[in-house]
Design an enzyme around this catalytic site. Sequence first.
Site, PDB file in Angstrom:
ATOM      1  N   CYS A  82      42.742  34.939  40.590  1.00  0.00           N
ATOM      2  CA  CYS A  82      41.451  35.560  40.287  1.00  0.00           C
ATOM      3  C   CYS A  82      40.727  34.788  39.162  1.00  0.00           C
ATOM      4  O   CYS A  82      40.283  33.675  39.399  1.00  0.00           O
ATOM      5  CB  CYS A  82      41.657  37.034  39.976  1.00  0.00           C
ATOM      6  SG  CYS A  82      40.169  37.981  40.283  1.00  0.00           S
ATOM      7  N   HIS A 174      45.339  39.726  43.537  1.00  0.00           N
ATOM      8  CA  HIS A 174      46.334  39.900  42.467  1.00  0.00           C
ATOM      9  C   HIS A 174      47.712  40.213  43.044  1.00  0.00           C
ATOM     10  O   HIS A 174      48.071  41.398  43.149  1.00  0.00           O
ATOM     11  CB  HIS A 174      45.907  41.065  41.562  1.00  0.00           C
ATOM     12  CG  HIS A 174      44.745  40.755  40.688  1.00  0.00           C
ATOM     13  ND1 HIS A 174      44.891  40.384  39.367  1.00  0.00           N
ATOM     14  CD2 HIS A 174      43.420  40.748  40.947  1.00  0.00           C
ATOM     15  CE1 HIS A 174      43.695  40.168  38.848  1.00  0.00           C
ATOM     16  NE2 HIS A 174      42.786  40.383  39.778  1.00  0.00           N
ATOM     17  N   GLU A 176      50.471  40.142  41.668  1.00  0.00           N
ATOM     18  CA  GLU A 176      51.333  40.784  40.655  1.00  0.00           C
ATOM     19  C   GLU A 176      51.165  42.300  40.640  1.00  0.00           C
ATOM     20  O   GLU A 176      51.928  43.004  39.989  1.00  0.00           O
ATOM     21  CB  GLU A 176      51.045  40.185  39.268  1.00  0.00           C
ATOM     22  CG  GLU A 176      49.783  40.664  38.572  1.00  0.00           C
ATOM     23  CD  GLU A 176      48.483  40.042  39.105  1.00  0.00           C
ATOM     24  OE1 GLU A 176      48.519  39.351  40.146  1.00  0.00           O
ATOM     25  OE2 GLU A 176      47.422  40.288  38.491  1.00  0.00           O
TER      26      GLU A 176
HETATM   27  N1  GLN Z   1      35.323  38.943  37.652  1.00  0.00           N
HETATM   28  C1  GLN Z   1      36.198  38.155  36.835  1.00  0.00           C
HETATM   29  C2  GLN Z   1      35.547  36.824  36.449  1.00  0.00           C
HETATM   30  O1  GLN Z   1      34.621  36.390  37.058  1.00  0.00           O
HETATM   31  C3  GLN Z   1      37.540  37.909  37.491  1.00  0.00           C
HETATM   32  C4  GLN Z   1      38.219  39.226  37.772  1.00  0.00           C
HETATM   33  C5  GLN Z   1      39.714  39.194  37.752  1.00  0.00           C
HETATM   34  O2  GLN Z   1      40.345  38.249  37.292  1.00  0.00           O
HETATM   35  N2  GLN Z   1      40.297  40.273  38.223  1.00  0.00           N
HETATM   36  O3  GLN Z   1      35.943  36.219  35.532  1.00  0.00           O
END
Ligand code: GLN
Length: 198
Positions: A82, A174, A176
């Site tokens: 992410c 995610h 995890e």
């Molecule tokens: N929206 C976040 C970003 O752009 C990422 C979200 C996340 O890591 N769950 O940095």
Amino acid sequence: MKIGVLALQGDFERHRRALARVRAGEPVESVEVRKTVELRDLDGLIIPGGESTTLLKLMEYFGFWPALDAFHREGKPIFGTCAGLILVARDVENPPQPSLGLIDVGVERNAYGRQRESFEARGDADLDGPTSLEMVFIRAPRIRRVGPGVSVLARHKDEPVMAREGSVLVATFHPELTDDPTVHTYFCAMAQRSRRPR
Ligand code: GLN
């Protein structure tokens, strides 16, 4: 085997718990990484989710930019989930921000619109064999471009959500946050293989 989890901000504790569930291969020790010297004896590093702009600033402040470049050049595996993916991608949009460019993908931040900001779904993956994964997306980015050297390892509704280029693995979701250790087991296998003399 020792896997570090970058612990400047975000979801690092859950990654350590996920690493504790990995049973295949060598026993895995996990450590939190807050200083660049702590990268020295690692076999791999996870960059967790969180807020990529904040993470970016902290990484710059603590000197992780050149340190991670060097870690990558040594062939040590890096797994970005992410926000972690946003930090290692080649190009970032919505809005554009600097990134390490360790994997040739283009990502759009917060790309699922308001209603679907966060959701769970199942998707298909091929991680040393086909499998289905439960995927938790939290204000996730979307992978909008995949370079020619990049393999897509998982999709959700035909869209790439997990990819790999050499020693760099990324996921928009995610892993995890589920009990399924498949993705972390795959990353540990990458780390184990990278240590073997060729
Ligand atoms: N929206 C976040 C970003 O752009 C990422 C979200 C996340 O890591 N769950 O940095």
